[in-house]
Design an enzyme around this catalytic site. Sequence first.
Site, PDB file in Angstrom:
ATOM      1  NE  ARG A 172      39.843   7.278   0.085  1.00  0.00           N
ATOM      2  CZ  ARG A 172      38.521   7.785   0.694  1.00  0.00           C
ATOM      3  NH1 ARG A 172      37.980   7.670   1.452  1.00  0.00           N
ATOM      4  NH2 ARG A 172      38.175   8.830  -0.365  1.00  0.00           N
ATOM      5  CE  LYS A 175      34.541   8.580  -3.464  1.00  0.00           C
ATOM      6  NZ  LYS A 175      34.201  10.682  -3.030  1.00  0.00           N
ATOM      7  CB  VAL A 190      39.650  11.182   1.830  1.00  0.00           C
ATOM      8  CG1 VAL A 190      40.959  10.753   1.667  1.00  0.00           C
ATOM      9  CG2 VAL A 190      38.965  11.255   2.754  1.00  0.00           C
ATOM     10  CG  ASN A 234      30.563  14.678  -0.861  1.00  0.00           C
ATOM     11  OD1 ASN A 234      29.381  13.934  -0.271  1.00  0.00           O
ATOM     12  ND2 ASN A 234      31.532  13.767  -1.371  1.00  0.00           N
ATOM     13  NE  ARG A 268      34.222  14.653   2.778  1.00  0.00           N
ATOM     14  CZ  ARG A 268      32.536  14.293   1.811  1.00  0.00           C
ATOM     15  NH1 ARG A 268      31.442  14.990   2.568  1.00  0.00           N
ATOM     16  NH2 ARG A 268      32.869  13.243   1.420  1.00  0.00           N
ATOM     17  CE  LYS A 273      22.244   7.422  -3.543  1.00  0.00           C
ATOM     18  NZ  LYS A 273      23.009   7.593  -4.626  1.00  0.00           N
ATOM     19  CD  GLU A 297      19.297   7.971  -7.040  1.00  0.00           C
ATOM     20  OE1 GLU A 297      20.155   7.095  -7.368  1.00  0.00           O
ATOM     21  OE2 GLU A 297      20.098   8.868  -6.348  1.00  0.00           O
ATOM     22  CD  GLU A 310      27.160  12.184  -1.698  1.00  0.00           C
ATOM     23  OE1 GLU A 310      26.453  13.434  -0.968  1.00  0.00           O
ATOM     24  OE2 GLU A 310      28.543  11.646  -1.720  1.00  0.00           O
ATOM     25  N   GLY A 325      28.353   8.396   3.217  1.00  0.00           N
ATOM     26  CA  GLY A 325      29.327   7.224   4.146  1.00  0.00           C
ATOM     27  C   GLY A 325      28.410   5.823   3.602  1.00  0.00           C
TER      28      GLY A 325
HETATM   29  P1  ADP Z   1      26.951   8.241   0.179  1.00  0.00           P
HETATM   30  O1  ADP Z   1      26.608  10.216   0.497  1.00  0.00           O
HETATM   31  O2  ADP Z   1      26.235   7.791   1.777  1.00  0.00           O
HETATM   32  O3  ADP Z   1      28.668   8.290  -0.088  1.00  0.00           O
HETATM   33  P2  ADP Z   1      26.322   8.677  -2.613  1.00  0.00           P
HETATM   34  O4  ADP Z   1      25.089   8.991  -3.328  1.00  0.00           O
HETATM   35  O5  ADP Z   1      28.265   9.711  -3.017  1.00  0.00           O
HETATM   36  O6  ADP Z   1      26.215   8.227  -1.163  1.00  0.00           O
HETATM   37  O7  ADP Z   1      26.982   7.161  -3.042  1.00  0.00           O
HETATM   38  C1  ADP Z   1      27.792   6.424  -2.866  1.00  0.00           C
HETATM   39  C2  ADP Z   1      27.928   5.205  -3.798  1.00  0.00           C
HETATM   40  O8  ADP Z   1      26.940   4.187  -3.412  1.00  0.00           O
HETATM   41  C3  ADP Z   1      28.116   5.530  -5.247  1.00  0.00           C
HETATM   42  O9  ADP Z   1      29.588   6.426  -5.592  1.00  0.00           O
HETATM   43  C4  ADP Z   1      27.668   4.205  -5.696  1.00  0.00           C
HETATM   44  O10 ADP Z   1      29.014   2.944  -6.117  1.00  0.00           O
HETATM   45  C5  ADP Z   1      26.606   4.169  -4.844  1.00  0.00           C
HETATM   46  N1  ADP Z   1      25.324   4.508  -5.281  1.00  0.00           N
HETATM   47  C6  ADP Z   1      24.399   5.384  -5.481  1.00  0.00           C
HETATM   48  N2  ADP Z   1      23.573   5.977  -6.443  1.00  0.00           N
HETATM   49  C7  ADP Z   1      23.618   4.574  -7.373  1.00  0.00           C
HETATM   50  C8  ADP Z   1      22.468   4.495  -8.026  1.00  0.00           C
HETATM   51  N3  ADP Z   1      21.458   5.352  -8.537  1.00  0.00           N
HETATM   52  N4  ADP Z   1      22.933   3.040  -8.865  1.00  0.00           N
HETATM   53  C9  ADP Z   1      24.319   2.564  -8.430  1.00  0.00           C
HETATM   54  N5  ADP Z   1      24.769   2.750  -7.282  1.00  0.00           N
HETATM   55  C10 ADP Z   1      24.442   3.529  -6.483  1.00  0.00           C
END
Ligand code: ADP
Length: 448
Positions: A338, A237, A295, A290, A292, A158, A200, A288, A164
């Site tokens: 959406r 989403k 949507v 967000n 803001r 990551k 992760e 994480e 996004g």
């Molecule tokens: P972004 O900020 O790019 O949207 P996120 O950290 O919010 O990234 O993760 C977006 C999506 O990615 C999550 O809703 C989930 O579907 C998938 N995801 C993130 N971390 C993991 C993980 N450790 N294991 C499995 N899926 C993950």
Amino acid sequence: MFQRILVANRGEIALRVIRACRDLGIEVVAVYSEADRGAPYLDLADEAICIGPAPAAQSYLNIARIISAAEIANVQAIHPGYGFLSENPHFADVCRDCKIEFIGPPQQAMALVGNKNEARKLAKKAGVPVVPGSEGLIQDENEALRLAEEMGYPVLIKAAAGGGGRGMRVARNDINLRVGLKSAQQEAESAFKDGSVYLEKYVEQPRHVEVQILADRHGNVVHLWERDCSLQRRHQKLVEESPAPNLPGPVRDDICAASVRLIREAKYFNAGTCEFLVDKDNRFYFIEINARIQVEHPVTELVTGIDLVQEQIKIAAGEKLAFAQDDVRRAGCAMECRINAEDPAADFRPSPGVVTKWQTPGGPGVRLDTHVVPGYRVPANYDSMVAKLLVHQPTRAQALATMRRALNEFIVEGIKTTIPLHKEIFNHSAFIDGRVDTTFIERNWMGK
Ligand code: ADP
């Protein structure tokens, strides 16, 4: 309270903020790029100012032009919406230097939670579980290989600055990891000018559950319950709902309480969302924050009756929250689809162009947030979302039925949309039973 606000965004969220300002009796100034010139929602603002050519870098992402517009229009505050500059701490800083209130979190809290690696440290400090992973950033390939062996495959690479779904790669073995590491770093470098990544554990078939928070400048923090956003395509989403189906009450309470602790620890105020993954055994892990309005915020507005955009504005103006945690009630079930200008039958290829027919749904339990009208031209330059179709009913079964009706009433011609996909989703037994995870779309629709 402010007398005049500028909305530094476009499309449905610009319209959403214009409406909130009207409801609060505040004047509102819109900005637009040349691609959005003449868009009907701009007429609903008190003033609309052109900020440059179609490419976002020269208009909606151009801080100097937006600040100039704000100064010419003599506004006291800027609402950034979502996307574009909404999570840019530098923009928040510039606003402050120009004595314009930024309607969002304080710059320090935004910078802190905007870095996923720092946010993980914060969560650990607040006693909130995080997905097992590297202690900090990955320095080199050997370190990544060693860590992956310790954690066990599959792992997820990551980007610390990610968003996004960019800069994210799943690795199921050493070869995947070597290749994924390089491509994630490159993607993150070009998208965020920050190539740092961490590892992760990849949670298999998780659900995505997030908690809406409101916090004021006076130390009051409340949660407005959770949303389930497991229905995603490539981590974007597609459908959101509240309450999260089949989530045991004590788990829900723990996730909400953890979110409040996180927000306090970050010294964060305004609206924010704490995102979690929930595994098959209902264990949850923070992913994480967000910083803001999101949507999917209307899902929460429907079940709680609280106008989140108005609350954002009031908080930025220094007001105290008018309600405590115990006053936040939740009623019924709300769902959002959406509607994107994309062709689900052609690998979701964007489908910009003129909307020749736009016959919208309505009636009891239906809310439609959109800036589109018949004859509107969807520009190719921006995000493809053209509408958010929401329903609110006393039970989930009723909400499902109302969404099916609303999707059938919604007739769009001239562009392709995700409406046909939503119709299939709302007739799929796993979705109807509330048994979907973040891989559901990929497993059932992709590659078909
Ligand atoms: P972004 O900020 O790019 O949207 P996120 O950290 O919010 O990234 O993760 C977006 C999506 O990615 C999550 O809703 C989930 O579907 C998938 N995801 C993130 N971390 C993991 C993980 N450790 N294991 C499995 N899926 C993950």
